[in-house]
Every structure is written in C-alpha cells, then in structure tokens.
Design a protein around this motif. Sequence first.
Motif, short mmCIF file in Angstrom:
data_model
loop_
_atom_site.label_atom_id
_atom_site.label_comp_id
_atom_site.label_asym_id
_atom_site.label_seq_id
_atom_site.Cartn_x
_atom_site.Cartn_y
_atom_site.Cartn_z
N ALA A 384 49.64 29.15 50.40
CA ALA A 384 48.78 30.23 51.04
C ALA A 384 47.63 30.92 50.15
O ALA A 384 46.55 30.90 50.78
N LEU A 385 47.98 31.10 49.02
CA LEU A 385 46.76 31.67 48.28
C LEU A 385 45.60 30.40 47.96
O LEU A 385 44.42 30.83 48.16
N ALA A 386 45.96 29.43 47.74
CA ALA A 386 44.76 28.22 47.73
C ALA A 386 44.09 27.95 48.83
O ALA A 386 42.89 27.88 48.86
N ARG A 391 39.32 28.45 52.12
CA ARG A 391 38.49 28.78 53.31
C ARG A 391 37.35 29.69 52.96
O ARG A 391 36.37 29.94 53.66
N LEU A 392 37.68 30.82 52.15
CA LEU A 392 36.63 32.06 51.89
C LEU A 392 35.52 31.49 50.64
O LEU A 392 34.55 32.05 50.63
N GLU A 415 39.34 21.81 49.26
CA GLU A 415 38.69 20.48 49.48
C GLU A 415 37.30 20.74 48.72
O GLU A 415 36.57 21.65 49.00
N MET A 416 36.79 19.56 47.99
CA MET A 416 35.63 19.78 47.39
C MET A 416 34.61 19.30 48.34
O MET A 416 33.75 18.31 47.96
N VAL A 534 41.56 38.63 48.38
CA VAL A 534 40.83 37.51 48.23
C VAL A 534 39.22 37.90 48.66
O VAL A 534 38.46 37.61 47.73
N ARG A 535 39.12 38.29 49.87
CA ARG A 535 37.79 38.63 50.17
C ARG A 535 37.11 39.81 49.19
O ARG A 535 36.10 39.76 48.72
#
Length: 587
Positions: A384-386, A391-392, A415-416, A534-535
């Motif tokens: 979930a953390l990754a 996403r952000l 994803e790169m 995270v935000r």
Amino acid sequence: MARTVARVIVDALSELGVRQVFGVVGDALNPLTDAIRTTEDVEWVGCRHEEAAAFAASAQSQLSGTLGVCMGTVGPGSVHLLNGLYDAAKSHTPVLAIAGQVPLAEVGSDYFQEVDNDALFSDVAVFRATVTSPDQLPQMLESAVRNALGRKGVAVLTVPGDLGDRELTADRPARFSLNPPVTRPEESAVRHAAELLDRAERVTLLVGRGARAAREDVLALADRLAAPMVLTLKAKEGFEGETNPFQVGQTGLIGNPAAASALEDADTLLLLGTDFPYRDWLPEGRTVIQVDTEATHIGRRVPVDVGLVGDTGATVRDLLGHLTAVPPGSESARDRSHLEGARKAFEQWRAGQARLADPAHDKGLAGRIRTALDNRDHDIRPEALAAVIDRLADDDAIFTSDTGMATVWLSRFVEMRGERRLLGSYNLGSMANAMPQALGAQCLDRSRQVLAFCGDGGLSMLLGDLMTLKTSELPVKLVVFDNRRLGMVKLEQEQAGLPEFGTVLDNPDFAAVATAMGITGIRVTDPARLEDSVRRALSTPGPVLLDVLTNPDEIAVPAKPTVEQGWGFAVAKMKEIVRSHGDSDAH
C-alpha cells in the motif's frame, strides 16, 4: 604563474563539467579542498562518511552519463570509499576517486595512517596511480579520466599530502578528447540471428539497461516478432508505462508469474543489453541470441547460439533490416498468441497486486482472514505504501531503493513511466545505498523530486549523512519501510526452513531522530492516515523523512515458487510459533 597540483586537478574537473565533489575533509586533501573553495562552479559537498560520498558520486554518474567525483583522505578516509566505489564498478559507471596519501618521503615506512592505495584499489579500479612528481600532471590525470570514461569504471588517483600545493614546472591545459565508439556485429552473424528469429514460433525478449537508449528500435523489434518483453530491474526505467504494449514485468525473486511463463513458453530467447546473472530463472534448451557491447558477457549466463557484439540500437536496426517483413493480417503473418497470452497473464497479475495494495482490502472477508494470519498488529502493508507513492509522485521523479524488501515493493508497485529515473545497488547488492544515492541525485537538480525507498536496516547503517541532506538543504524525501527487520534475510531464512534469527532491529523513532537533526519527520502507524501522510511528505519543502511502520511478516512470493520453498516456509513458521510459546524473550 605556474599552477599547483591541486589547482590543475580542480580546474580540469571544472572543464569536464563536474559540479559537485563529495567527501570528508582531511589533512592530505587540504590543498584540493582549498582549490575547490576558490573555484566558483565546483561545489564541495561534505559528507559524514566517505562511503556515502562514493555512492553519491556514482549516482550522479549513472544519471548524467558523465564523470562522478569523490575524495577520501589518507588511510581510513580512502578505505571508507571502497564499498561505494565497488558499487560504481559493478554498475559500469565512470567515477574518479581522489585519495590522500602520507607525505611522499614517508611512503613505505609504515607511517601513521599509511595504506597502500594502489594495492587497496587494485580489484575495483580500471586505473590507479600515485602522483610522485608535480610534472606527472596533467598527463596522469588525463589517463585517469580517459580510463574512467572510456572503460566505464572507477579510476583512483592518489595524491600524497605534500604534493597537492606544489607547482608544476611545465604547466599546460588538460585535454580529455574522447569520443565513444558505436560498434556493430558482423553482417553474417546478424543474418544468422535473423534466420533463427524468422523460424521461431514463440520469441521472448529479455531486455536490460543496455537497451534503454534504443527504446524505439526495441519496441519495433518486439512488434515485428510478436514477442513479450521481460524487463530486468534496471530496464524498468525506459521500458515501463502504457506506451509499451509488450512488457510483462520482471522475472527472478522480485518478478511475477507472467514474466516467468513468457520465458519458459518461448522456443527462442533474445537477450538485449543485459547480463542478467540469475541462471536459475533462465530456461534451458532454448535457442538463445544475445546482444551486448561486451564480448565477455556473451554466453556467460546461458549457452548462446548466436552472440552479437555491438551497440544495442545499431544491432537491432540491422536485425530489423534482415528479418522477413510480413504484412499484418496476411496468411503468413506471425502468430501473436504467445504475446497476447503473456500480456493477459501480466494484466491479471497486476490487477491482483492492485487489490492487495488497496487499504480497503483488509476490511473484506479475504482481507480479514489474511490479516489474522500475517498482520495481527494491523501494521501498514508495504504494498500500500509503494502504491500510494507511485500514484502521487511526479512523472519525472528520481527513485532510489535500498537492497532488500524495499526494492521488491518498488519493483512491483512503482512504474517508471514518463521521465522517471531509477537507481539502486542492483549489481553489488549493498545495503545503505538509497539515501546517499538520493543525495547525489538531488545535487544534480534541486528542483526535481527525489525519493529514496529506504529499508530501516539500510538507513540506520549510514544514518549520519541525514545531516548532509540538512546542511546542504537538499529536499530529498526519504521513505522508510520500517518493518523492524532485515526483511530479505528473514524471508531467505524462512524459505530454507529456518526460524527467523538475528534479523530483528531495535529501531528508534526515525521521524523523531530526523526532527532532532532539523529535518521534517513524519511517523505513520495508522493505515487510514497513510495517503494524507504521503501527500504531506511530498509537499513539504526541504528534506523529509517519512517513517512508516510496515508489516514485518509480509510475504513477497517469487515468480516461480517451488514446493521446497513453500514447505520450508511452513516449517520455519511452525518453529517460530513453538519458540514464541516457549521463550518469554521471543518476538
């Protein structure tokens, strides 16, 4: 007025475009650091440990494709460079290390702190030499730089403490003219490879870092061959994203079943720009064609039918010119079922992983059962953390990852895409690389987002260089996967049927440590607060340490789990349960 040895070296670094030099000051380096102090466009970045300095220099080199520079003073200072330099060497990236030495007259006398640098760096460096006279410059420096750039490796130049401020009697500007060659294999070998590919029914590509500069050519080849594309970890950068309809992710311990099946189901494997070292994950009995710039890499992992030594882009373009061109939809067009099947399996696997990474998953029936078995403390799932960071984070973010479970979660959930870049100790496999590599990356561009996926063991190993981030005002975002474990070692023990031993880490509150150092620290223990935290971390100016307490019992199932691994894991868990009931000090 003639220049000094130190001035010649620093002026040359400036002319080469080197903008930072990383190291720890010391007596033998004083003439060099003073020359840097008085040079406008070269910055001295004082680190707390020379290993961090070498990692930072290597990171800059890998990102820029140019020379990275670090320095270590006499004796222990130079010894401390060694691990970071080994990482640069194994990553095939040019780094110049300036090593201090005792005064020239004392060399060989077992003087205080004396170390034989030429012997010390004999295995790691493509070039090593000790300056014994000012008039050896600039020629000796030119040789060091040409070797580092031309052979893509580490060059070590040792400067005795009493030579740095001595003047040259015959000064001249340094000259570094070096044009990298573009090599091509013999046409007969390319024709043979094309004939094998034309006859093949199911081709799979294994694509590595060496193919990144030839992305469009490689995509065209995959389309022509209707071939799924398995990526090495270092090829995530450049080949991931929606614009590549052929990629099926990674294989190996960090990989997925679709990639493993794409390799197993192929009758022909085409290896492009990769020296993938894990032989157990490469199927036997297949026709194998390998493209690499290094002749010594051909066939050293798997028997090769055709080896093509040359630049990946030039070789792929030659292959495309020799392959039979068949119009899509024609009766003789290549069957695309191998590609379509691999892509379908990959998308199904990704969908399943996305469900696991959804914080709401643990609230459903399956999630509650799973939590009761492996996450009774309701720690945050590392998946979930990754996933939320993926996403952000910016589409041009630079990611670094520590060796171990942090790399597993990055590999599977980040994803790169876009202009994202990726660095890690993916050949040497060192701990503690993510934070110092992020340090070097951020120095290149202070406005670009840089995120370090840190293991708690890795971060604590070089914890002092958090102060380098603070002192240099580098806005790196450190994401700590704080599972209070050496997680990969734990997993290896359990897969072998051994109970966990020696892997538990007595961690501090890393966010509080960061705060005490003058860095914004954020600690996350509640899954419901993960995304907001995270935000906040990503939007906060300056360096930030995000300490996330993650589940220590999370399992990363390999691409091809074996019965032996499963049985070993079950046995290990039984031993751990028995021990926990009989040992009051058990964890």
